[in-house]
Design a protein around this motif. Sequence first.
Motif, PDB file in Angstrom:
ATOM      1  N   ALA A   1     -20.415  11.592  -1.096  1.00 52.40           N
ATOM      2  CA  ALA A   1     -20.209  10.630  -0.005  1.00 52.40           C
ATOM      3  C   ALA A   1     -18.778  10.101  -0.022  1.00 52.40           C
ATOM      4  CB  ALA A   1     -21.203   9.476  -0.134  1.00 52.40           C
ATOM      5  N   GLY A   2     -18.256   9.818  -1.214  1.00 51.81           N
ATOM      6  CA  GLY A   2     -16.875   9.365  -1.326  1.00 51.81           C
ATOM      7  C   GLY A   2     -15.890  10.415  -0.849  1.00 51.81           C
ATOM      8  N   LEU A   3     -16.149  11.671  -1.187  1.00 51.84           N
ATOM      9  CA  LEU A   3     -15.297  12.767  -0.703  1.00 51.84           C
ATOM     10  C   LEU A   3     -15.274  12.826   0.822  1.00 51.84           C
ATOM     11  CD1 LEU A   3     -16.133  15.691  -3.151  1.00 51.84           C
ATOM     12  CD2 LEU A   3     -13.837  14.980  -2.495  1.00 51.84           C
ATOM     13  N   LEU A   4     -16.451  12.690   1.436  1.00 57.79           N
ATOM     14  CA  LEU A   4     -16.537  12.733   2.895  1.00 57.79           C
ATOM     15  C   LEU A   4     -15.800  11.563   3.532  1.00 57.79           C
ATOM     16  CD1 LEU A   4     -20.274  13.815   3.360  1.00 57.79           C
ATOM     17  CD2 LEU A   4     -18.218  15.194   3.747  1.00 57.79           C
ATOM     18  N   VAL A   5     -15.945  10.381   2.938  1.00 58.22           N
ATOM     19  CA  VAL A   5     -15.232   9.216   3.469  1.00 58.22           C
ATOM     20  C   VAL A   5     -13.724   9.425   3.365  1.00 58.22           C
ATOM     21  CG1 VAL A   5     -14.747   6.767   3.066  1.00 58.22           C
ATOM     22  CG2 VAL A   5     -17.101   7.583   3.045  1.00 58.22           C
ATOM     23  N   ARG A   6     -13.261   9.962   2.235  1.00 55.32           N
ATOM     24  CA  ARG A   6     -11.825  10.248   2.071  1.00 55.32           C
ATOM     25  C   ARG A   6     -11.336  11.224   3.133  1.00 55.32           C
ATOM     26  NH1 ARG A   6      -8.176  10.017  -2.370  1.00 55.32           N
ATOM     27  NH2 ARG A   6      -6.133  10.629  -1.584  1.00 55.32           N
ATOM     28  N   TRP A   7     -12.161  12.205   3.455  1.00 58.39           N
ATOM     29  CA  TRP A   7     -11.782  13.228   4.430  1.00 58.39           C
ATOM     30  C   TRP A   7     -11.791  12.677   5.854  1.00 58.39           C
ATOM     31  CZ3 TRP A   7     -15.266  16.586   7.570  1.00 58.39           C
ATOM     32  CH2 TRP A   7     -14.566  17.594   8.214  1.00 58.39           C
ATOM     33  N   LEU A   8     -12.798  11.856   6.172  1.00 60.08           N
ATOM     34  CA  LEU A   8     -12.945  11.357   7.542  1.00 60.08           C
ATOM     35  C   LEU A   8     -12.063  10.146   7.839  1.00 60.08           C
ATOM     36  CD1 LEU A   8     -16.848  11.604   7.851  1.00 60.08           C
ATOM     37  CD2 LEU A   8     -15.150  13.120   8.908  1.00 60.08           C
ATOM     38  N   LEU A   9     -11.825   9.317   6.818  1.00 59.44           N
ATOM     39  CA  LEU A   9     -11.086   8.070   7.029  1.00 59.44           C
ATOM     40  C   LEU A   9      -9.849   8.033   6.132  1.00 59.44           C
ATOM     41  CD1 LEU A   9     -14.148   5.642   7.042  1.00 59.44           C
ATOM     42  CD2 LEU A   9     -12.991   6.618   9.033  1.00 59.44           C
ATOM     43  N   ARG A  10      -9.080   9.083   6.192  1.00 61.50           N
ATOM     44  CA  ARG A  10      -7.965   9.267   5.264  1.00 61.50           C
ATOM     45  C   ARG A  10      -6.970   8.101   5.288  1.00 61.50           C
ATOM     46  NH1 ARG A  10      -4.094  14.643   5.159  1.00 61.50           N
ATOM     47  NH2 ARG A  10      -2.511  13.845   3.722  1.00 61.50           N
ATOM     48  N   ARG A  11      -6.543   7.690   6.478  1.00 66.25           N
ATOM     49  CA  ARG A  11      -5.528   6.633   6.564  1.00 66.25           C
ATOM     50  C   ARG A  11      -6.068   5.303   6.056  1.00 66.25           C
ATOM     51  NH1 ARG A  11      -2.486   7.649  12.422  1.00 66.25           N
ATOM     52  NH2 ARG A  11      -1.681   9.737  11.912  1.00 66.25           N
ATOM     53  N   TRP A  12      -7.315   4.986   6.383  1.00 65.40           N
ATOM     54  CA  TRP A  12      -7.889   3.726   5.935  1.00 65.40           C
ATOM     55  C   TRP A  12      -8.065   3.723   4.425  1.00 65.40           C
ATOM     56  CZ3 TRP A  12     -12.480   2.496   3.410  1.00 65.40           C
ATOM     57  CH2 TRP A  12     -12.795   1.146   3.371  1.00 65.40           C
ATOM     58  N   VAL A  13      -8.486   4.872   3.880  1.00 67.32           N
ATOM     59  CA  VAL A  13      -8.731   4.972   2.438  1.00 67.32           C
ATOM     60  C   VAL A  13      -7.441   4.753   1.652  1.00 67.32           C
ATOM     61  CG1 VAL A  13      -9.304   6.594   0.595  1.00 67.32           C
ATOM     62  CG2 VAL A  13     -10.784   6.413   2.591  1.00 67.32           C
ATOM     63  N   GLU A  14      -6.305   5.266   2.174  1.00 70.42           N
ATOM     64  CA  GLU A  14      -5.037   5.101   1.470  1.00 70.42           C
ATOM     65  C   GLU A  14      -4.711   3.630   1.226  1.00 70.42           C
ATOM     66  OE1 GLU A  14      -2.061   7.118   3.658  1.00 70.42           O
ATOM     67  OE2 GLU A  14      -2.722   9.122   3.057  1.00 70.42           O
ATOM     68  N   LYS A  15      -5.146   2.762   2.131  1.00 69.44           N
ATOM     69  CA  LYS A  15      -4.854   1.333   1.999  1.00 69.44           C
ATOM     70  C   LYS A  15      -5.677   0.672   0.894  1.00 69.44           C
ATOM     71  CE  LYS A  15      -3.718   0.903   6.933  1.00 69.44           C
ATOM     72  NZ  LYS A  15      -4.078   0.234   8.219  1.00 69.44           N
ATOM     73  N   VAL A  16      -6.863   1.216   0.609  1.00 71.49           N
ATOM     74  CA  VAL A  16      -7.735   0.574  -0.383  1.00 71.49           C
ATOM     75  C   VAL A  16      -7.677   1.256  -1.746  1.00 71.49           C
ATOM     76  CG1 VAL A  16      -9.306  -0.207   1.416  1.00 71.49           C
ATOM     77  CG2 VAL A  16      -9.773   1.952   0.245  1.00 71.49           C
ATOM     78  N   LEU A  17      -6.945   2.361  -1.878  1.00 75.18           N
ATOM     79  CA  LEU A  17      -6.878   3.075  -3.143  1.00 75.18           C
ATOM     80  C   LEU A  17      -6.459   2.186  -4.327  1.00 75.18           C
ATOM     81  CD1 LEU A  17      -5.442   6.599  -2.236  1.00 75.18           C
ATOM     82  CD2 LEU A  17      -7.709   6.063  -3.112  1.00 75.18           C
TER      83      LEU A  17
END
Length: 339
Positions: free
Chosen positions: A190-206
């Motif tokens: 699920a985390g992999l899919l979220v990283r793939w689908l919401l790449r720009r948003w995920v970069e902010k919370v890394l």
Amino acid sequence: MDNTSTDRQPGDRRPTQEDRSARIAVTVFPVIIIAAFLIGFMFPEQTAPLAQYTSVALGIIMFAMGITLTIPDFALVLKRPLPILLGVVAQYVLMPAAAVALVFIFQLPPELAVGVILVGCAPGGTSSNVITYLAKGDVALSVTMTSVSTLLAPIFTPLLTLWLAGTLLPVDAGSMAMSIVQMVLIPVVAGLLVRWLLRRWVEKVLPLLPWVSVLGISYVVIAVVSGSADSIVEAGLLVLAVVVLHNALGYLLGYFSARMFKYPERVARTTSVEVGMQNSGLAATLAAAHFNPVAALPAAVFSVWHNISGGLLAVFYRYRSARQEKLEQTESLHSDAAR
């Protein structure tokens, strides 16, 4: 996990904001985890209700781990299959074997013995990637080793536990495998899919994700320790001795197995960290769910110790690197002077 940006290339060791956040988290982690251990030990009645949500906490940790992963992490399996295979085989052969040997040498009672073996059968720890970074190892290789061993956990962890500990206590390998799928495999995917689908948003919370692991594992430690406070008084030093030896054997066996196959120093350091550091949060949760709180005690102690020892190991490896660089500079100066 090693939280690096999405444009990271395998082998790229440039520090990023996520790296710095992870380093801070790992540095502070031992203090927080010791505090969690003491809270569970000193206030067992108040913290005991937390035990019913440990699987949720572990699922959140694994989801955060999945978010940090990228496709290049898995592409490395095709580019460098042999060192990854060595690391994963060492993870699921050397650590279980070391656990069984220590159980025999120290003649541990069944509950503690199963707990030690379960730690040995667990995949790589979620903080091993950052320790590898601090130790000047191969970060990309470390990420892939942890990912592969984690994805293989639903198969190897229950089967190895059944094989090695089935004579000590009843082991329901099928139920344990299903638990790992629910707590590990599904959240990571699920985390992999979220990283793939919401790449720009995920970069902010890394940068926040290392703290998710810190708080999640702290939660698990509080819950586990609260259920085994009496056992800590009775067998605390014995468990600590076994855990310290198990962890040290993992570091040594991982390092020398890589050197035996003529891999370079950076790969040997990576294998050392990967083999020595276990996903003790998973082991503690499985032990509490499928055995009893006493069986979860070795994993709780391992959670505290391997993060302390990992930091010390990183300092040692960095010292070795600095010393080697100094020797090379001295030899270079002498060579230039002789010309």
